[in-house]
Design an enzyme around this catalytic site. Structure first.
Site, mmCIF file in Angstrom:
data_model
loop_
_atom_site.group_PDB
_atom_site.id
_atom_site.type_symbol
_atom_site.label_atom_id
_atom_site.label_comp_id
_atom_site.label_asym_id
_atom_site.label_seq_id
_atom_site.Cartn_x
_atom_site.Cartn_y
_atom_site.Cartn_z
ATOM 1 C CB SER A 77 7.718 -0.761 0.748
ATOM 2 O OG SER A 77 8.084 -2.266 0.763
ATOM 3 C CG HIS A 103 3.765 -2.184 1.757
ATOM 4 N ND1 HIS A 103 2.027 -2.423 2.038
ATOM 5 C CD2 HIS A 103 4.042 -3.122 1.273
ATOM 6 C CE1 HIS A 103 2.131 -2.977 1.020
ATOM 7 N NE2 HIS A 103 2.807 -3.392 0.320
ATOM 8 C CG ASP A 117 5.960 -5.879 -1.208
ATOM 9 O OD1 ASP A 117 6.260 -4.145 -0.450
ATOM 10 O OD2 ASP A 117 4.362 -5.134 -0.832
ATOM 11 C CG MET A 132 6.918 -10.496 -4.036
ATOM 12 S SD MET A 132 8.176 -9.658 -4.440
ATOM 13 C CE MET A 132 7.646 -7.562 -4.448
ATOM 14 C CG HIS A 151 1.118 -6.691 -0.987
ATOM 15 N ND1 HIS A 151 1.954 -5.427 -2.099
ATOM 16 C CD2 HIS A 151 0.382 -6.668 -1.525
ATOM 17 C CE1 HIS A 151 1.232 -5.799 -2.969
ATOM 18 N NE2 HIS A 151 0.486 -6.686 -3.192
ATOM 19 C CG MET A 155 2.595 -9.215 -4.000
ATOM 20 S SD MET A 155 3.385 -7.637 -4.593
ATOM 21 C CE MET A 155 4.747 -7.964 -2.770
ATOM 22 C CG MET A 185 -0.179 -4.471 -7.372
ATOM 23 S SD MET A 185 1.212 -3.174 -5.699
ATOM 24 C CE MET A 185 2.895 -3.350 -6.164
HETATM 25 C C1 DX5 Z 1 6.083 -4.328 -5.748
HETATM 26 C C2 DX5 Z 1 6.440 -3.920 -4.600
HETATM 27 C C3 DX5 Z 1 6.969 -2.370 -4.748
HETATM 28 C C4 DX5 Z 1 7.810 -1.759 -3.409
HETATM 29 C C5 DX5 Z 1 7.877 -0.446 -2.821
HETATM 30 O O1 DX5 Z 1 5.771 -5.342 -5.960
HETATM 31 O O2 DX5 Z 1 5.367 -3.794 -3.818
HETATM 32 O O3 DX5 Z 1 6.196 -1.596 -5.465
HETATM 33 O O4 DX5 Z 1 6.460 -2.295 -2.365
HETATM 34 O O5 DX5 Z 1 9.157 -0.136 -4.298
HETATM 35 P P1 DX5 Z 1 9.255 0.483 -4.751
HETATM 36 O O6 DX5 Z 1 8.905 2.123 -3.659
HETATM 37 O O7 DX5 Z 1 10.691 1.004 -4.233
HETATM 38 O O8 DX5 Z 1 8.682 1.588 -5.643
HETATM 39 ZN ZN ZN Z 2 3.365 -4.283 -1.733
#
Ligand code: DX5
Ligand code: ZN
Length: 231
Positions: free
Chosen positions: A14, A39, A41, A43, A72, A74, A145
């Site tokens: 990620s 990945h 993320d 947001m 992803h 969010m 999640m």
């Molecule tokens: C939460 C993120 C995290 C990230 C991974 O919204 O999506 O889960 O990808 O985080 P770690 O692997 O550091 O928990």
């Molecule tokens: Zn994610």
């Protein structure tokens, strides 16, 4: 017990946990460590508390790598941004069932597929599996999640999320489907085993991968190929 074999397991580093002052170097580090997925993320500060990055980050990463870009979203209104992430070079777009979908979840998923990308559906830890069951026939991936979405570095919510993952795995089997089962949040060498034992075959790893000095060793440990694993 549907345990994914190491061969079929995918670790998706990620980017949220990478050093953003050196994104290009970090992407190469992931690739050299054997990653085939990355990945991303996204947001918006509305659907989740945090704000991360948008389509331009996907574009920048696509310019320097041929990795499978697993985006992803969010974000509250994914429909408004689908075209921009598709154009930016995403390989797969995952949206949350809890977000606002102008034409409904099904239409969002179909739009992603119609653009030639894989589509994923995600649910938060507190969201019942029943909410996503109607879409099982339309997805390439289900993301369960394993933390409350928004921030990396959180603790794995085993009790709250593994029953959902296990149930999703069993229902997928009963329906004769074979979409990927992904987990995201708090995944390290220990929790990766638990997630795999409950049916996950795609492991999103931020802190445990980009936080490691030796990414290749981290990759092996996450896939259960570390020392003494016999794998
Ligand atoms: C939460 C993120 C995290 C990230 C991974 O919204 O999506 O889960 O990808 O985080 P770690 O692997 O550091 O928990
Ligand atoms: Zn994610």
């Amino acid at each position: 017990m549907a345990v994914c074999s190491v061969a079929s397991c995918i670790v998706a580093p990620s980017l949220l946990a990478a050093d953003w002052s050196r994104v290009g170097v970090e992407v190469q580090r992931a690739k050299q460590a054997g990653a085939i997925w990355l990945h991303l993320d996204v947001m918006d500060g509305l659907f989740v508390e945090n704000i991360s990055f948008g389509p331009q980050m996907v574009e920048a990463v696509r310019r320097v790598s041929d990795l499978f870009l697993d985006v992803h979203l969010m974000i509250q209104r994914p429909d408004r941004y689908l075209e921009r992430f598709i154009k930016a070079g995403a390989s797969q777009i995952t949206v949350h069932v809890e977000a606002e979908h102008d034409g409904g979840v099904e239409q969002t998923l179909r739009r992603i597929r119609a653009a030639g990308l894989r589509c994923g559906l995600a649910l938060r830890p507190e969201t019942p599996l029943e909410t996503v069951l109607p879409y099982f026939g339309l997805i390439d991936l289900l993301l369960v999640m394993t933390v409350v979405p928004g921030f990396g570095g959180q603790a794995f919510l085993e009790r709250q999320t593994m029953p959902t993952l296990r149930a999703a795995c069993d229902r997928r089997h009963a329906m004769g489907l074979n979409f990927d089962l992904q987990v995201d949040g708090g995944i390290d060498a220990r929790t990766a085993v638990i997630a795999r034992e409950n049916g996950a075959n795609v492991l999103v790893c931020g802190t445990s991968f980009f936080g490691a000095a030796d990414a290749a060793a981290a990759m092996k440990a996450l896939l259960g190929q570390g020392a003494g694993s016999g794998a």
